[in-house]
Design a protein around this motif. Structure first.
Motif, PDB file in Angstrom:
ATOM      1  N   PHE A 423       0.888  -1.254   0.048  1.00 34.56           N
ATOM      2  CA  PHE A 423      -0.060  -0.035   0.092  1.00 34.56           C
ATOM      3  C   PHE A 423       0.973   1.233  -0.062  1.00 34.56           C
ATOM      4  CE2 PHE A 423      -3.587  -2.737   1.101  1.00 34.56           C
ATOM      5  CZ  PHE A 423      -4.621  -2.185   0.435  1.00 34.56           C
ATOM      6  N   ASP A 424       1.121   1.599  -1.223  1.00 34.93           N
ATOM      7  CA  ASP A 424       2.045   2.908  -1.372  1.00 34.93           C
ATOM      8  C   ASP A 424       0.918   4.306  -1.351  1.00 34.93           C
ATOM      9  OD1 ASP A 424       4.428   1.234  -1.420  1.00 34.93           O
ATOM     10  OD2 ASP A 424       3.990   1.078  -3.520  1.00 34.93           O
ATOM     11  N   ILE A 425       1.504   5.233  -1.629  1.00 35.68           N
ATOM     12  CA  ILE A 425       0.948   6.653  -1.988  1.00 35.68           C
ATOM     13  C   ILE A 425       1.608   6.767  -3.253  1.00 35.68           C
ATOM     14  CG2 ILE A 425       0.236   8.916  -1.684  1.00 35.68           C
ATOM     15  CD1 ILE A 425      -0.035   8.248   1.318  1.00 35.68           C
ATOM     16  N   ALA A 426       1.019   6.823  -4.357  1.00 34.64           N
ATOM     17  CA  ALA A 426       1.671   6.988  -5.643  1.00 34.64           C
ATOM     18  C   ALA A 426       2.234   8.552  -5.983  1.00 34.64           C
ATOM     19  CB  ALA A 426       0.872   6.594  -6.844  1.00 34.64           C
ATOM     20  N   LYS A 427       1.411   9.485  -5.718  1.00 36.31           N
ATOM     21  CA  LYS A 427       1.747  10.721  -6.121  1.00 36.31           C
ATOM     22  C   LYS A 427       1.128  11.600  -4.928  1.00 36.31           C
ATOM     23  CE  LYS A 427       1.263  10.101 -10.730  1.00 36.31           C
ATOM     24  NZ  LYS A 427       2.505  10.448 -11.300  1.00 36.31           N
ATOM     25  N   ARG A 428       1.899  12.694  -4.588  1.00 40.71           N
ATOM     26  CA  ARG A 428       1.571  13.654  -3.315  1.00 40.71           C
ATOM     27  C   ARG A 428       0.184  14.260  -3.444  1.00 40.71           C
ATOM     28  NH1 ARG A 428       4.889  19.081  -3.556  1.00 40.71           N
ATOM     29  NH2 ARG A 428       4.994  19.410  -5.725  1.00 40.71           N
ATOM     30  N   ASP A 454      10.566   0.316  -1.906  1.00 40.39           N
ATOM     31  CA  ASP A 454       9.680  -0.538  -0.835  1.00 40.39           C
ATOM     32  C   ASP A 454      10.518  -0.301   0.541  1.00 40.39           C
ATOM     33  OD1 ASP A 454       7.853  -1.763  -2.641  1.00 40.39           O
ATOM     34  OD2 ASP A 454       9.520  -3.138  -3.044  1.00 40.39           O
ATOM     35  N   GLY A 455      10.954   0.764   0.619  1.00 39.41           N
ATOM     36  CA  GLY A 455      11.810   1.102   2.054  1.00 39.41           C
ATOM     37  C   GLY A 455      11.017   1.656   3.127  1.00 39.41           C
ATOM     38  N   ALA A 456       9.676   1.610   2.898  1.00 37.94           N
ATOM     39  CA  ALA A 456       8.845   2.466   4.027  1.00 37.94           C
ATOM     40  C   ALA A 456       9.370   3.932   4.104  1.00 37.94           C
ATOM     41  CB  ALA A 456       8.874   1.595   5.304  1.00 37.94           C
ATOM     42  N   ALA A 457       9.369   4.624   3.272  1.00 36.47           N
ATOM     43  CA  ALA A 457       9.980   6.050   3.399  1.00 36.47           C
ATOM     44  C   ALA A 457       9.293   6.638   2.293  1.00 36.47           C
ATOM     45  CB  ALA A 457      11.340   6.057   3.252  1.00 36.47           C
ATOM     46  N   PHE A 458       9.151   7.961   2.600  1.00 39.38           N
ATOM     47  CA  PHE A 458       8.995   9.132   1.531  1.00 39.38           C
ATOM     48  C   PHE A 458       9.865   9.485   0.569  1.00 39.38           C
ATOM     49  CE2 PHE A 458       5.461   9.989   4.561  1.00 39.38           C
ATOM     50  CZ  PHE A 458       4.414  10.168   3.856  1.00 39.38           C
ATOM     51  N   ASN A 459       9.574   9.755  -0.522  1.00 41.83           N
ATOM     52  CA  ASN A 459      10.541  10.097  -1.642  1.00 41.83           C
ATOM     53  C   ASN A 459      10.647  11.450  -1.997  1.00 41.83           C
ATOM     54  OD1 ASN A 459      12.305   9.423  -3.677  1.00 41.83           O
ATOM     55  ND2 ASN A 459      10.700   8.068  -4.688  1.00 41.83           N
ATOM     56  N   ASN A 460      11.748  11.916  -2.945  1.00 38.69           N
ATOM     57  CA  ASN A 460      11.606  13.525  -3.469  1.00 38.69           C
ATOM     58  C   ASN A 460      11.273  13.554  -4.546  1.00 38.69           C
ATOM     59  OD1 ASN A 460      13.445  12.104  -4.783  1.00 38.69           O
ATOM     60  ND2 ASN A 460      15.253  13.294  -4.287  1.00 38.69           N
ATOM     61  N   VAL A 461      10.538  12.430  -5.073  1.00 37.89           N
ATOM     62  CA  VAL A 461       9.834  12.550  -6.482  1.00 37.89           C
ATOM     63  C   VAL A 461       8.206  11.622  -6.270  1.00 37.89           C
ATOM     64  CG1 VAL A 461      11.603  13.067  -8.044  1.00 37.89           C
ATOM     65  CG2 VAL A 461      11.100  10.619  -7.366  1.00 37.89           C
ATOM     66  N   ASP A 462       7.250  11.854  -7.233  1.00 41.13           N
ATOM     67  CA  ASP A 462       6.209  11.129  -7.181  1.00 41.13           C
ATOM     68  C   ASP A 462       6.647   9.638  -7.806  1.00 41.13           C
ATOM     69  OD1 ASP A 462       4.446  12.631  -6.112  1.00 41.13           O
ATOM     70  OD2 ASP A 462       3.945  13.488  -8.122  1.00 41.13           O
ATOM     71  N   ASP A 463       5.714   8.695  -7.689  1.00 45.56           N
ATOM     72  CA  ASP A 463       6.005   7.459  -8.310  1.00 45.56           C
ATOM     73  C   ASP A 463       7.111   6.580  -7.793  1.00 45.56           C
ATOM     74  OD1 ASP A 463       3.923   7.743 -10.152  1.00 45.56           O
ATOM     75  OD2 ASP A 463       5.140   8.828 -11.552  1.00 45.56           O
ATOM     76  N   TYR A 464       7.304   6.409  -6.512  1.00 48.16           N
ATOM     77  CA  TYR A 464       6.127   6.537  -5.451  1.00 48.16           C
ATOM     78  C   TYR A 464       6.490   7.360  -4.469  1.00 48.16           C
ATOM     79  CZ  TYR A 464       4.060   2.552  -7.838  1.00 48.16           C
ATOM     80  OH  TYR A 464       3.450   1.623  -8.774  1.00 48.16           O
TER      81      TYR A 464
END
Length: 626
Positions: A423-428, A454-464
């Protein structure tokens, strides 16, 4: 000059008559406008006569629709003030007639309307939030039948077949498009099916107006409840995008959809004007429409700082790393995220859309809900089973300035052995929040650095945007241990149903069936005649309450060690089932002789099948259990 004097006298007489019929409350507005032109006076008299006719007919004057383009406050003047006052009077909040001047009475009346509509703060300031609310109140009517947009997805069925597409009566109010604002509404369209259902795949949108494509980070389609359908799309080289996901317009019904845009980060595009036009409805049915259709234009603004959700982080309830969970695991938290409201304005989180990117299907998980502060909110699944959207009630979840809110998604694993749940959040933009002060959709912040997959962390871009840890679904498990409910004890000779050993069978994930179980039984001679396997007969497997599960069987083997093989299929439910071996000892047994039973589950328990997944399962442990 004589003709002009006669006209003025006629006007004055009409005004006096209307004032006398309408009451002394009208005297002050006209006195305040003593210096107006003859044209203005004629317009006021015409409006007063219309109101008089409405009063004589016993019906209140309807407030006409008006396209408000600016904010209004005390001291404002103009036709838009007059229109607002007319609305306030028609709703019963303003007792005097419209004057075109925004004074203290108008402010107090507007505050009452805001309070009734749940608009906060209800202080009598006519800003973007109130403009949008007022726009939704004003519709054009003919003979008492609404000719504008639809409510609840229904409308009068037009004759003929195919799909009729039209601009909705109530278009968004033209306003600013600040940097990072989300889901800014541009064009509202109504799609009405004829005699048959009509399937629509997507809508084709074109960016028009005096702006560049880079002003928008994406274009989205919103349903009647403001939910995003499909994913945000970027504009191609021809300034177009196909937005939305497949849907059906039922025969004789309508769908009202909003084309919206997500603004890009602040740049140097201020002053550009953006429009989003509907240029095609992608369906196999005949489309009855005049295309393109364009709603409202918005002006790019790079200086207004709106609210936002900052400091994205993994929630305290998030698993943090990939986990393996058996089929049957209930109430598991797949993912949890947290944001903090910035210092610009309080924020309402209105919805969140989770993207299930794992290989598990929608039938493999159940009771999926979003949890906030211990409260469960339903999650609606998309047609393709990949998106789970939760709409929070009322205005949404209030996050005060500087405070945080954690959102978690939980559910039950009911199938899918060998598959994954993610269960990700694809885009902000999939987290929809609205600032309380300015009323714009706000976009959560990116993380400061890139996240691993799949590192259970927020990213600095979308997808994911949030790349959650995976959950690996395993089949049910079986583990066998010694049951202390059958302790070492004295047993009788030549008497049925004597205990010979006890075992606990712990089943997790799903019920299982076992088609073959082998026990090893050992007799130890201490006194008297030699005992052998033949001296142990009528042995059965029974539950703790005495219910027979398998047997009876006689021991087969040589000397004092024998094997006991049960081929009866035994089904064990999820949980712990205690079983024991009971049988009869022959008269060759004497005082102080002993008997013990053991099994090695990994090799002695075979033909094990999960009753949910149908998969083969290996029992544990691999060592002997005595």
């Amino acid at each position: 000059m004589g003709k002009i004097a006669k006209k003025v006298a006629s006007v004055a007489l009409s005004a006096t008559t209307v004032i006398w019929l309408s009451g002394s409350a009208m005297l002050m507005p006209l006195a305040a406008q003593a210096q107006v032109s003859i044209a203005d006076l004629l317009a006021q008299i015409s409006a007063l006569q219309a109101q008089l006719q409405a009063l004589q007919a016993g019906t209140p004057a309807a407030a006409p629709a008006y396209n408000y383009t600016r904010n209004l406050t005390v001291g404002s003047r103009g036709d838009d003030v007059t229109a607002l006052q007319g609305l306030l009077k028609s709703k019963g909040y303003l007792a005097v007639e419209p004057t075109g001047y925004f004074g203290s009475l108008t402010k107090a009346a507007l505050a009452k309307l805001q309070a009734a509509q749940g608009i906060t703060p209800a202080v009598g300031y006519f800003g973007p939030i109130t403009r949008a609310a007022v726009a939704s109140m004003t519709t054009t009517t003919t003979g008492g039948t609404t000719t504008g947009g639809t409510t609840g997805g229904t409308t009068v069925v037009p004759s003929g077949s195919g799909l009729t597409v039209a601009l909705a009566a109530n278009q968004p109010v033209s306003s600013l498009a600040p940097a990072d604002a989300a889901r800014i509404p541009f064009t509202v369209v109504t799609l009405t099916a004829g005699a048959s259902d009509v399937s629509v795949s997507t809508l084709t949108i074109e960016r028009t107006g005096l702006a560049t494509d880079g002003a928008l980070a994406g274009v989205v389609l919103l349903d009647e409840n403001g939910n995003q359908t499909g994913i945000a799309k970027t504009l191609s080289s021809d300034h177009r995008a196909n937005i939305g996901e497949a849907f059906v317009v039922k025969a004789g019904q309508s769908r009202t959809l909003t084309v919206a845009g997500n603004r890009a980060a602040a740049g140097s595009l201020g002053g550009q004007t953006i429009s989003l036009s509907l240029v095609a409805v992608n369906t196999s049915a005949a489309v009855n429409a005049t295309l393109p259709m364009t709603g409202t234009s918005h002006t790019v603004n790079e200086t207004l700082t709106i609210g936002g959700l900052t400091s994205p982080s993994r929630g305290s309830l998030d698993p943090g790393t990939s986990q393996t969970k058996e089929v049957g695991t209930a109430g598991y938290t797949f993912s949890s995220v947290k944001w903090t409201a910035n210092s610009q304005e309080r924020v309402y989180v209105k919805s969140v859309r989770w993207n299930q990117t794992g290989s598990a299907g929608v039938a493999d998980i159940a009771n999926v809900k979003t949890y906030v502060d211990g409260v469960a909110y339903d999650a609606a699944v998309s047609a393709d089973g990949k998106y789970f959207t939760t709409n929070f009630p009322g205005k949404g979840l209030l996050v005060d300035k500087g405070f945080s809110k954690e959102l978690s998604i939980k559910g039950d694993v009911v199938g899918g052995s060998g598959r994954k749940v993610d269960f990700d959040i694809a885009k902000r933009a999939d987290v929809y929040a609205v600032g309380e002060t300015y009323g714009y959709g706000v976009t959560p912040a990116f993380a400061s650095s890139a996240a691993s997959g799949d590192g259970a962390a927020f990213n600095n871009v979308d997808d994911y945007y949030y790349d959650a840890a995976e959950v690996h679904i395993s089949a049910g498990t079986v583990n066998v241990t010694a049951w202390t409910g059958v302790p070492a004890q004295n047993i009788a000779v030549n008497l049925a149903n004597q205990p010979m050993g006890g075992f606990s069978v712990d089943v997790k994930g799903e019920p299982i069936s076992v088609g073959n179980i082998v026990f090893r039984v050992l007799a130890a001679e201490n006194t008297g005649n030699d005992v052998s396997a033949a001296d142990m007969t009528n042995i059965s497997v029974v539950k703790e309450d005495g219910t027979v599960l398998a047997g009876p069987k006689d021991l087969t083997g040589t000397i004092q060690t024998g094997l006991l093989t049960f081929t009866d299929t035994i089904t064990f439910p999820v949980g712990i089932t205690n079983i024991k071996l009971v049988g009869k000892l022959g008269t060759d047994f004497a005082n102080n002789d002993t008997v013990s039973a053991s099994t090695t589950p990994s090799s002695n328990w075979t033909t094990i099948t999960g009753q949910v997944t149908g998969n083969s399962i290996t029992a544990g442990p691999t060592s002997a259990v005595s």
